[in-house]
Write a protein that holds these residues in place. Structure first.
Motif, PDB file in Angstrom:
ATOM      1  N   MET A 147       0.844  -1.173   0.000  1.00 49.26           N
ATOM      2  CA  MET A 147       0.000   0.000   0.000  1.00 49.26           C
ATOM      3  C   MET A 147       0.896   1.245   0.000  1.00 49.26           C
ATOM      4  SD  MET A 147      -2.877   1.155   2.741  1.00 49.26           S
ATOM      5  CE  MET A 147      -4.222   0.185   2.131  1.00 49.26           C
ATOM      6  N   ASN A 148       0.580   2.183  -0.848  1.00 45.96           N
ATOM      7  CA  ASN A 148       1.366   3.413  -0.962  1.00 45.96           C
ATOM      8  C   ASN A 148       0.711   4.529  -0.152  1.00 45.96           C
ATOM      9  OD1 ASN A 148       2.986   5.504  -1.719  1.00 45.96           O
ATOM     10  ND2 ASN A 148       2.379   5.508  -3.861  1.00 45.96           N
ATOM     11  N   PHE A 149       1.436   5.026   0.851  1.00 42.71           N
ATOM     12  CA  PHE A 149       0.936   6.109   1.705  1.00 42.71           C
ATOM     13  C   PHE A 149       1.436   7.478   1.253  1.00 42.71           C
ATOM     14  CE2 PHE A 149       1.000   2.563   4.890  1.00 42.71           C
ATOM     15  CZ  PHE A 149      -0.376   2.478   5.045  1.00 42.71           C
ATOM     16  N   ASN A 150       2.357   7.494   0.287  1.00 39.69           N
ATOM     17  CA  ASN A 150       3.017   8.734  -0.120  1.00 39.69           C
ATOM     18  C   ASN A 150       2.014   9.800  -0.560  1.00 39.69           C
ATOM     19  OD1 ASN A 150       5.529  10.058  -0.395  1.00 39.69           O
ATOM     20  ND2 ASN A 150       5.324   9.918  -2.618  1.00 39.69           N
ATOM     21  N   GLY A 151       1.999  10.918   0.137  1.00 42.23           N
ATOM     22  CA  GLY A 151       1.135  12.039  -0.207  1.00 42.23           C
ATOM     23  C   GLY A 151      -0.313  11.895   0.218  1.00 42.23           C
ATOM     24  N   ARG A 152      -0.651  10.857   0.957  1.00 42.02           N
ATOM     25  CA  ARG A 152      -2.045  10.607   1.341  1.00 42.02           C
ATOM     26  C   ARG A 152      -2.577  11.611   2.363  1.00 42.02           C
ATOM     27  NH1 ARG A 152      -4.395   5.634  -0.351  1.00 42.02           N
ATOM     28  NH2 ARG A 152      -3.486   5.383  -2.398  1.00 42.02           N
ATOM     29  N   ILE A 153      -1.692  12.340   3.011  1.00 42.63           N
ATOM     30  CA  ILE A 153      -2.143  13.280   4.033  1.00 42.63           C
ATOM     31  C   ILE A 153      -3.064  14.348   3.436  1.00 42.63           C
ATOM     32  CG2 ILE A 153      -0.212  14.942   3.954  1.00 42.63           C
ATOM     33  CD1 ILE A 153      -0.314  14.658   7.128  1.00 42.63           C
ATOM     34  N   ALA A 154      -2.826  14.696   2.184  1.00 41.60           N
ATOM     35  CA  ALA A 154      -3.647  15.709   1.506  1.00 41.60           C
ATOM     36  C   ALA A 154      -5.066  15.208   1.235  1.00 41.60           C
ATOM     37  CB  ALA A 154      -2.985  16.137   0.202  1.00 41.60           C
ATOM     38  N   GLU A 155      -5.259  13.893   1.239  1.00 44.47           N
ATOM     39  CA  GLU A 155      -6.561  13.306   0.938  1.00 44.47           C
ATOM     40  C   GLU A 155      -7.443  13.092   2.177  1.00 44.47           C
ATOM     41  OE1 GLU A 155      -5.711   9.685  -1.149  1.00 44.47           O
ATOM     42  OE2 GLU A 155      -4.436  10.706  -2.614  1.00 44.47           O
ATOM     43  N   LEU A 156      -6.921  13.372   3.337  1.00 38.78           N
ATOM     44  CA  LEU A 156      -7.695  13.157   4.561  1.00 38.78           C
ATOM     45  C   LEU A 156      -8.863  14.143   4.639  1.00 38.78           C
ATOM     46  CD1 LEU A 156      -4.771  12.666   7.104  1.00 38.78           C
ATOM     47  CD2 LEU A 156      -6.273  10.896   6.181  1.00 38.78           C
ATOM     48  N   PRO A 157      -9.950  13.755   5.295  1.00 37.50           N
ATOM     49  CA  PRO A 157     -11.077  14.678   5.469  1.00 37.50           C
ATOM     50  C   PRO A 157     -10.650  15.897   6.297  1.00 37.50           C
ATOM     51  CG  PRO A 157     -11.673  12.437   6.138  1.00 37.50           C
ATOM     52  CD  PRO A 157     -10.215  12.435   5.858  1.00 37.50           C
ATOM     53  N   LYS A 158     -11.338  17.011   6.078  1.00 40.20           N
ATOM     54  CA  LYS A 158     -10.986  18.266   6.751  1.00 40.20           C
ATOM     55  C   LYS A 158     -10.964  18.133   8.270  1.00 40.20           C
ATOM     56  CE  LYS A 158     -12.390  21.476   3.174  1.00 40.20           C
ATOM     57  NZ  LYS A 158     -13.261  22.588   2.789  1.00 40.20           N
ATOM     58  N   GLU A 159     -11.934  17.419   8.841  1.00 40.38           N
ATOM     59  CA  GLU A 159     -11.981  17.300  10.301  1.00 40.38           C
ATOM     60  C   GLU A 159     -10.792  16.513  10.856  1.00 40.38           C
ATOM     61  OE1 GLU A 159     -14.752  14.253   8.479  1.00 40.38           O
ATOM     62  OE2 GLU A 159     -14.533  16.410   8.295  1.00 40.38           O
ATOM     63  N   VAL A 160     -10.287  15.537  10.093  1.00 40.03           N
ATOM     64  CA  VAL A 160      -9.100  14.783  10.508  1.00 40.03           C
ATOM     65  C   VAL A 160      -7.864  15.680  10.398  1.00 40.03           C
ATOM     66  CG1 VAL A 160      -7.636  12.790   9.995  1.00 40.03           C
ATOM     67  CG2 VAL A 160     -10.128  12.559   9.905  1.00 40.03           C
ATOM     68  N   LYS A 161      -7.811  16.476   9.331  1.00 38.16           N
ATOM     69  CA  LYS A 161      -6.703  17.424   9.184  1.00 38.16           C
ATOM     70  C   LYS A 161      -6.694  18.431  10.329  1.00 38.16           C
ATOM     71  CE  LYS A 161      -6.270  17.400   4.155  1.00 38.16           C
ATOM     72  NZ  LYS A 161      -6.282  18.264   2.968  1.00 38.16           N
ATOM     73  N   LEU A 162      -7.858  18.894  10.720  1.00 37.53           N
ATOM     74  CA  LEU A 162      -7.967  19.832  11.830  1.00 37.53           C
ATOM     75  C   LEU A 162      -7.478  19.181  13.128  1.00 37.53           C
ATOM     76  CD1 LEU A 162      -8.863  22.640  12.756  1.00 37.53           C
ATOM     77  CD2 LEU A 162     -11.147  21.691  13.114  1.00 37.53           C
ATOM     78  N   LEU A 163      -7.872  17.935  13.364  1.00 34.80           N
ATOM     79  CA  LEU A 163      -7.422  17.195  14.538  1.00 34.80           C
ATOM     80  C   LEU A 163      -5.902  17.059  14.539  1.00 34.80           C
ATOM     81  CD1 LEU A 163      -7.894  15.374  17.048  1.00 34.80           C
ATOM     82  CD2 LEU A 163      -8.133  13.467  15.433  1.00 34.80           C
ATOM     83  N   ILE A 164      -5.332  16.671  13.415  1.00 33.45           N
ATOM     84  CA  ILE A 164      -3.881  16.506  13.317  1.00 33.45           C
ATOM     85  C   ILE A 164      -3.171  17.849  13.522  1.00 33.45           C
ATOM     86  CG2 ILE A 164      -1.971  15.913  11.752  1.00 33.45           C
ATOM     87  CD1 ILE A 164      -3.892  13.763  10.541  1.00 33.45           C
ATOM     88  N   GLY A 165      -3.691  18.905  12.910  1.00 37.67           N
ATOM     89  CA  GLY A 165      -3.095  20.231  13.080  1.00 37.67           C
ATOM     90  C   GLY A 165      -3.117  20.678  14.528  1.00 37.67           C
ATOM     91  N   ALA A 166      -4.243  20.488  15.207  1.00 37.33           N
ATOM     92  CA  ALA A 166      -4.352  20.846  16.627  1.00 37.33           C
ATOM     93  C   ALA A 166      -3.387  19.999  17.464  1.00 37.33           C
ATOM     94  CB  ALA A 166      -5.789  20.673  17.103  1.00 37.33           C
ATOM     95  N   PHE A 167      -3.309  18.706  17.146  1.00 39.23           N
ATOM     96  CA  PHE A 167      -2.388  17.806  17.843  1.00 39.23           C
ATOM     97  C   PHE A 167      -0.946  18.292  17.697  1.00 39.23           C
ATOM     98  CE2 PHE A 167       0.526  14.146  17.376  1.00 39.23           C
ATOM     99  CZ  PHE A 167       0.502  13.677  18.681  1.00 39.23           C
ATOM    100  N   LEU A 168      -0.553  18.679  16.486  1.00 42.79           N
ATOM    101  CA  LEU A 168       0.814  19.153  16.252  1.00 42.79           C
ATOM    102  C   LEU A 168       1.124  20.418  17.047  1.00 42.79           C
ATOM    103  CD1 LEU A 168       1.193  18.567  12.408  1.00 42.79           C
ATOM    104  CD2 LEU A 168       2.192  17.211  14.270  1.00 42.79           C
ATOM    105  N   ILE A 169       0.153  21.304  17.141  1.00 47.65           N
ATOM    106  CA  ILE A 169       0.357  22.546  17.903  1.00 47.65           C
ATOM    107  C   ILE A 169       0.524  22.240  19.392  1.00 47.65           C
ATOM    108  CG2 ILE A 169      -0.764  24.695  18.644  1.00 47.65           C
ATOM    109  CD1 ILE A 169      -1.962  24.784  15.736  1.00 47.65           C
ATOM    110  N   VAL A 170      -0.352  21.406  19.939  1.00 42.98           N
ATOM    111  CA  VAL A 170      -0.275  21.059  21.365  1.00 42.98           C
ATOM    112  C   VAL A 170       0.989  20.241  21.646  1.00 42.98           C
ATOM    113  CG1 VAL A 170      -1.414  19.793  23.236  1.00 42.98           C
ATOM    114  CG2 VAL A 170      -2.767  21.198  21.664  1.00 42.98           C
TER     115      VAL A 170
END
Length: 166
Positions: free
Chosen positions: A1-24
């Motif tokens: 399975m190729n994960f390369n670049g898949r972060i851009a395909e995540l739903p907005k709410e998951v991206k928001l969760l990851i962004g908040a996680f990175l800040i904290v």
């Protein structure tokens, strides 16, 4: 399975969760980094004095004593466990970015090796291998550099448009 670049395909709410996680996560990491600066002045001698004491230095700003074995084991145990989880999660996020394979592998594995070198080095330094203070400092610098690079890369690719390629 190729994960390369898949972060851009995540739903907005998951991206928001990851962004908040990175800040904290970054706030916590850099609070710890500030603590290290306060206790060691980010120098090899400061690192050694923090764990082995400085009772013989009559001109020291503050007197420090050698940490007892139980305290050393607690510090090493908690840091290795917690930082391995932090870097495992961050490495998983890096695996979803679009990067050159060698850089991706380095950012995923290096901080885990640095955790072992840093905290294993602290234990060996405490056990009288005083030269380990240099290994501890170098591995700590590499670990922090990997942390910052990984967070910046993940954060920026997280909010990159799906059709943009690096």
């Amino acid at each position: 399975m190729n994960f390369n670049g898949r972060i851009a395909e995540l739903p907005k709410e998951v991206k928001l969760l990851i962004g908040a996680f990175l800040i904290v996560l970054s706030a916590g990491y850099f609070t710890g980094f500030r603590f290290v600066n306060e206790t060691t002045k980010n120098t090899p001698t400061g690192i050694q004095e923090n764990y082995l004491g400085n009772e013989e230095d009559l001109e020291a700003e503050a007197m420090k004593f050698k940490k007892p074995k139980r305290e050393m084991l607690t510090v090493i145990h908690t840091h290795i466990l917690s930082m391995s989880v932090i870097f495992f999660i961050l490495g998983g996020l890096v695996s979803l970015t679009q990067l050159k394979p060698w850089l991706k592998k380095a950012l995923m594995v290096e901080p885990l090796l640095s955790v072992l070198l840093t905290f294993g080095g602290i234990y060996f330094m405490w056990s009288s291998w005083h030269f380990m203070r240099y290994i501890v400092m170098l591995s700590g610098i590499l670990m922090s550099t990997s942390f910052v690079a990984s967070v910046v890369i993940v954060f920026f690719q997280l909010f990159k448009k799906k059709d943009q390629k690096s």
